[in-house]
Write an enzyme that holds these catalytic residues in place. Structure first.
Site, PDB file in Angstrom:
ATOM      1  N   GLU A  65      51.981  40.315  45.065  1.00  0.00           N
ATOM      2  CA  GLU A  65      50.795  40.442  44.215  1.00  0.00           C
ATOM      3  C   GLU A  65      50.382  41.891  43.998  1.00  0.00           C
ATOM      4  O   GLU A  65      49.555  42.180  43.132  1.00  0.00           O
ATOM      5  CB  GLU A  65      49.658  39.593  44.782  1.00  0.00           C
ATOM      6  CG  GLU A  65      50.079  38.126  44.791  1.00  0.00           C
ATOM      7  CD  GLU A  65      48.973  37.119  44.843  1.00  0.00           C
ATOM      8  OE1 GLU A  65      47.866  37.463  45.289  1.00  0.00           O
ATOM      9  OE2 GLU A  65      49.226  35.962  44.441  1.00  0.00           O
ATOM     10  N   HIS A 110      45.286  35.738  40.520  1.00  0.00           N
ATOM     11  CA  HIS A 110      44.821  35.063  41.740  1.00  0.00           C
ATOM     12  C   HIS A 110      43.288  34.855  41.706  1.00  0.00           C
ATOM     13  O   HIS A 110      42.571  35.308  42.590  1.00  0.00           O
ATOM     14  CB  HIS A 110      45.246  35.853  42.992  1.00  0.00           C
ATOM     15  CG  HIS A 110      45.310  35.002  44.223  1.00  0.00           C
ATOM     16  ND1 HIS A 110      46.185  35.230  45.247  1.00  0.00           N
ATOM     17  CD2 HIS A 110      44.586  33.906  44.604  1.00  0.00           C
ATOM     18  CE1 HIS A 110      46.009  34.330  46.205  1.00  0.00           C
ATOM     19  NE2 HIS A 110      45.037  33.514  45.826  1.00  0.00           N
TER      20      HIS A 110
END
Ligand code: NAP
Ligand code: GLV
Length: 329
Positions: free
Chosen positions: A265, A283
């Protein structure tokens, strides 16, 4: 007692900790590993986020005083739970605080992919739209499609309810069966993941990341899906082999994907950026005011209760409680 909070949380719930304990909140958005290792020294409690890896090294640096690691997330794959258990440290999470929000996000991704919302938005903004056309951005209707939920836990159940409400048939694959979903949504249990992959039009991943689920969906599984099917991942990036997903999407072997989570991420695979049949969000599935405040409140309460010797609501390693480092009332 001493509490270290690794980042600023939603709301003012940390004030409740300050009333009772000596609290330090890391003032920046992100804490570097070296700062984390320095700051945990001698603390009784750590309030962490999913972005920090709380492993044996962190526990060792904290020392004998560390009694509780309160993770402000429902997923706890960033915490080395077995090591905490071995040391008698309580690990807690924030279950149920965000189930509806994440399920809503999964459905939002599904609708966005199937109704080509992002493509449409880009098209209008670019000035290309000149009026209604019979075959412009034709998508797929959701009603009567088969929703396959992988991991029928708290979030999976809400996803099933929402899908059922949209007129979808619900099937699911999970470690254990959900009586509620079978009753409320006429959900059909599939004993094998393969069966679900072959039958579903939309697959929503809702399993936690663990030894069995890491890389659970790779090329082999993706090739079992219908060519018209869509994959939604709001679980954890590493549940899917991302490079293999990109390959399959490029070849048009499945219709599309909606992804809220990624293998790395901090550096999302740019191969995903070039694909029109993919919708990406950063996210944010639990990012509603309601969920984030409940998560913060729960993470704080988990510390307050544990340090007071009362069993916390989100106890992850239940087996530790009888021999936890805390003094129980
Ligand atoms: P949960 O209630 O524990 O549900 C997980 C479900 O997956 C359970 O039913 C569990 O079975 C099942 N499962 C576990 N391992 C499995 C396996 N190997 N094969 C098949 N099924 C398996 O958790 P939740 O609250 O729904 O959350 C699920 C996950 O969503 C979290 O762990 C987190 O990673 C992710 N999440 C993401 C976001 C986001 O912002 N994108 C937000 C929140 C959560 P049992 O019932 O037998 O345990
Ligand atoms: C978010 O990803 C969570 O696990 O709470």
């Amino acid at each position: 007692m001493k509490v270290f909070v690794t980042q600023k949380l939603a709301g003012d719930f940390v004030d409740k900790l300050v009333e009772k304990h000596e609290v330090e909140v890391w003032p920046e958005r992100e804490i570097l590993r070296k700062d984390l290792l320095r700051k945990v020294k001698g603390v009784d409690a750590i309030l962490s986020l999913l972005t920090e890896r709380i492993d044996a090294e962190v526990m060792e640096k904290a020392g004998e005083n560390l009694k509780v690691i309160s993770n402000c997330a429902v997923g706890f794959d960033n915490v080395e739970v077995s090591e905490a258990t071995r040391r008698g440290i309580v690990v807690t999470n924030t279950p149920a605080a965000l189930s509806e929000s994440v399920a809503e996000h999964a459905m939002a991704l599904m609708l966005t992919v199937m109704r080509r919302i992002v493509e449409g938005d880009r098209y209008v903004r670019s000035g290309k739209f000149k009026g209604w056309e019979p075959d412009l951005m034709v998508g797929m209707t959701v009603r009567r499609k088969v929703l396959g939920v992988v991991g029928m836990g708290r979030i999976g159940e809400w996803t099933a309810r929402l899908g059922y409400g949209l007129g979808m048939k619900v099937i699911y694959y999970s470690r254990s069966r959900s009586v509620d979903v079978e009753k409320e949504c006429k959900g059909e249990y599939k004993e094998k993941l393969d069966e679900l992959l072959k039958e579903a039009d939309v697959i929503s991943l809702n399993v936690p990341l663990n030894k069995e689920t890491g890389g659970m969906i790779g090329k082999k599984e993706l090739m079992m899906m219908k060519k018209t099917a869509v994959l939604i991942n709001t679980a954890r990036g590493a549940v899917v082999k991302e490079n293999e997903l990109i390959e399959v999407l490029k070849e048009g072997r499945i219709a599309g994907a909606g992804l809220d989570v990624f293998e790395d991420e901090s550096r999302v695979n740019t191969g995903l950026f070039k694909l029109d049949n993919v919708v990406l969000t950063p996210h944010i599935a639990s990012a509603t005011n309601e969920a984030r405040e409940l998560m913060a409140e729960m993470a704080v309460n988990n510390i307050l209760r544990t340090l007071a010797g009362e069993e916390p609501e989100g106890l992850v390693n239940e087996e530790v409680w009888c021999r936890a480092r805390v003094h129980k009332c």
